[in-house]
Enzyme design. Structure first.
Site, short mmCIF file in Angstrom:
data_model
loop_
_atom_site.label_atom_id
_atom_site.label_comp_id
_atom_site.label_asym_id
_atom_site.label_seq_id
_atom_site.Cartn_x
_atom_site.Cartn_y
_atom_site.Cartn_z
N GLU A 1 -8.54 12.37 12.17
CA GLU A 1 -7.65 11.27 12.57
C GLU A 1 -6.75 11.68 13.73
OE1 GLU A 1 -6.15 9.03 9.35
OE2 GLU A 1 -5.30 7.54 10.69
N GLU B 1 -7.02 -1.62 2.88
CA GLU B 1 -6.35 -0.34 3.19
C GLU B 1 -6.38 -0.09 4.69
OE1 GLU B 1 -8.35 2.21 -0.08
OE2 GLU B 1 -7.40 3.61 1.31
N LYS C 1 0.85 -1.21 0.00
CA LYS C 1 0.00 0.00 0.00
C LYS C 1 0.87 1.24 0.00
CE LYS C 1 -3.10 2.70 2.93
NZ LYS C 1 -3.97 2.80 4.10
C1 LIG Z 1 -4.49 10.90 3.46
C2 LIG Z 1 -5.70 11.32 3.78
O1 LIG Z 1 -6.63 10.51 4.38
C3 LIG Z 1 -6.27 9.32 5.04
C4 LIG Z 1 -7.18 9.18 6.18
C5 LIG Z 1 -8.41 8.60 6.04
C6 LIG Z 1 -8.72 7.87 4.88
C7 LIG Z 1 -7.78 7.66 3.93
C8 LIG Z 1 -8.10 6.84 2.72
O2 LIG Z 1 -9.19 6.26 2.66
O3 LIG Z 1 -7.30 6.79 1.81
C9 LIG Z 1 -6.39 8.14 4.09
O4 LIG Z 1 -5.66 7.05 4.55
C10 LIG Z 1 -6.14 12.70 3.52
O5 LIG Z 1 -7.23 13.07 3.94
O6 LIG Z 1 -5.38 13.48 2.93
#
Ligand SMILES: C=C(O[C@H]1C=CC=C(C(=O)O)[C@@H]1O)C(=O)O
Length: 445
Positions: free
Chosen positions: A246, A290, A201
């Site tokens: 987050e 993910e 990933k």
């Molecule tokens: C990298 C970001 O989100 C991260 C946090 C939540 C969901 C994410 C996703 O689904 O890709 C990312 O990992 C951003 O908001 O710039």
């Protein structure tokens, strides 16, 4: 590293400059709405960490610790340890966020010129539930005295916090470092590398630049974010502003919490359709994959510091106004065998970068980001938050965020990224970044 306050250079036996800190109650004085604390802020250099109306706002700089490179966290930690060891504190409240406090923001990548900063403010106003307080911080090179705390009205008026919050006017957006087409190519390349087995990933990010007709008042952005994104942590540190969903780490009295997010679907606006989308997200193998990488990276990083750790087996769906996320709250009890628990900043340093913003395996993903992303993330996706005298504090990941341009008050750089796995489709990932840019676009109005 540069840090103030500095000891007088002509003194043969310099006494370390002490922070003189006083916290007193403000109970019943503040309004209770989500943005009430933020409205106290002055237009320049606002510091904030607020969620659902609770948190801290602050202004002024008693000390500024600037760090860089791979040791940016450790240098900040050491400087804060020295300062807090010499602090003269009278704290009538003793809650998390009372007494000495430093706000920090750190670059995602060690090679970024953005480095890291810890700022010790002059005034902090905080609220936690039905308690609220004001902390004043000064320095004393002579005999330290604890002067009386001025009233909130006096302090706010002196800081300019009562000046009207102004609109940035009309906004136009231009592409950032990489065009949409080139970014799609980069994501395509990332997918190929993953399918070739080089990594599992990687999180790819992009930026967009906003130009406004009027100077940007950060309080305009912050109050709009706090009003609309109530479940997120609205932050402002050293020109980095946003509302992140987050939480990298919160450490409080030996308990540690991390809210891990990864896996996203855009909301439709319709209640019923969103319930159906939440179900789709909760069963999407691509998003669950993910998410799993992100949770594993957090659990592995926290494990050495904890005597017990609770890692949920299945994520819940977090509803935000713009998107739905897969979310897991990882909690733990810190080890106390060595006598002292690690500070929240050292925990943040150990956790950063999680697979929610970097990838798996971390070094391979980080290298790929450097190679193909095409921009300096600066402080986007780095830890942002605050820390108290005992090392407890809260650090978010600087997402749904933007950086103010120190040289141009009409320019803002917005960021968003998304996790890429073998099943990712580059065009859908671009659409996902657009959904994640929504909070900051909304903040501009
Ligand atoms: C990298 C970001 O989100 C991260 C946090 C939540 C969901 C994410 C996703 O689904 O890709 C990312 O990992 C951003 O908001 O710039």
């Amino acid at each position: 590293m540069s840090s103030q306050p500095a000891a007088p250079s002509d003194s043969p036996q310099p006494r370390p400059t002490a922070l003189v800190v006083r916290t007193t109650a403000l109970d019943g004085i503040l309004d209770s709405d989500a943005a009430a604390l933020l409205r106290l802020l002055p237009p320049t250099g606002p510091l904030a960490w607020v969620r659902r109306g609770d948190g801290l706002v602050a202004w002024g700089e008693v000390a500024r610790i600037e760090t860089g490179g791979a040791s940016r966290f450790a240098e900040a930690e050491a400087a804060w340890a020295t300062m807090r060891a010499h602090a003269i504190v009278r704290d009538d409240i003793t809650l998390p966020g009372t007494g000495p406090v430093a706000f920090g923001s750190f670059a995602f990548d060690e090679s970024s010129a953005a480095g890291g900063v810890l700022i010790v403010p002059r005034v902090v106003v905080g609220r936690r539930g039905d308690r609220s307080w004001i902390t004043t911080i000064t320095t004393s090179d002579a005999v330290p005295t604890l002067s009386p705390v001025p009233s909130l009205a006096d302090v706010v008026a002196r800081a300019g916090g009562t000046t009207p919050i102004t609109s940035p006017g009309a906004v136009t957006y231009v592409p950032g470092a990489v065009s949409d087409a080139d970014w799609i190519d980069a994501v395509d390349e990332a997918v190929e590398r993953i399918r070739a087995g080089r990594l599992d990933k990687v999180v790819m990010a992009r930026d967009v630049v906003a130009h406004t007709t009027e100077p940007i008042d950060p309080r305009w952005l912050l109050t709009r974010l706090a009003d609309s994104y109530t479940g997120c942590w609205t932050f402002s540190v050293d020109g980095m502003v946003g509302a992140t969903p987050e939480l990298l780490v919160r450490s409080e009295k030996g308990l540690v919490t991390s809210r891990v997010l990864a896996g996203t679907i855009r909301r439709t606006g319709g209640e019923e359709a969103d319930v159906a989308r939440a179900a789709v997200l909760a069963h999407s193998s691509k998003d669950l994959e993910e998410h799993e990488y992100a949770v594993t990276s957090v659990a592995q990083a926290l494990e050495p510091f904890c005597q017990s750790l609770n890692v949920p087996e299945t994520p819940f769906v977090l509803h935000l106004p713009n998107v739905l996320h897969l979310a897991s709250d990882v909690t733990g009890v810190l080890c106390t065998s060595s006598g002292t628990a690690p500070s929240s900043l050292s925990l943040a340093a150990a956790l950063h970068p999680t697979a929610a913003v970097c990838g798996t395996p971390t070094p391979v993903a980080n290298e790929l980001i450097r190679e193909i992303e095409g921009m300096d993330r600066a402080r986007y996706a780095g830890p942002v938050g605050w820390m108290g005298a005992d090392g407890d504090g809260e650090w978010g990941i600087a997402l749904r965020s933007a950086s103010l341009d120190p040289d141009d008050p009409r320019r803002l750089r917005l960021f968003a990224g998304c996790g890429v796995v073998a099943a990712s489709d580059p065009a859908s990932e671009l659409a996902e970044t657009e959904a994640k840019l929504e909070p900051m676009r909304h903040a501009l109005g």
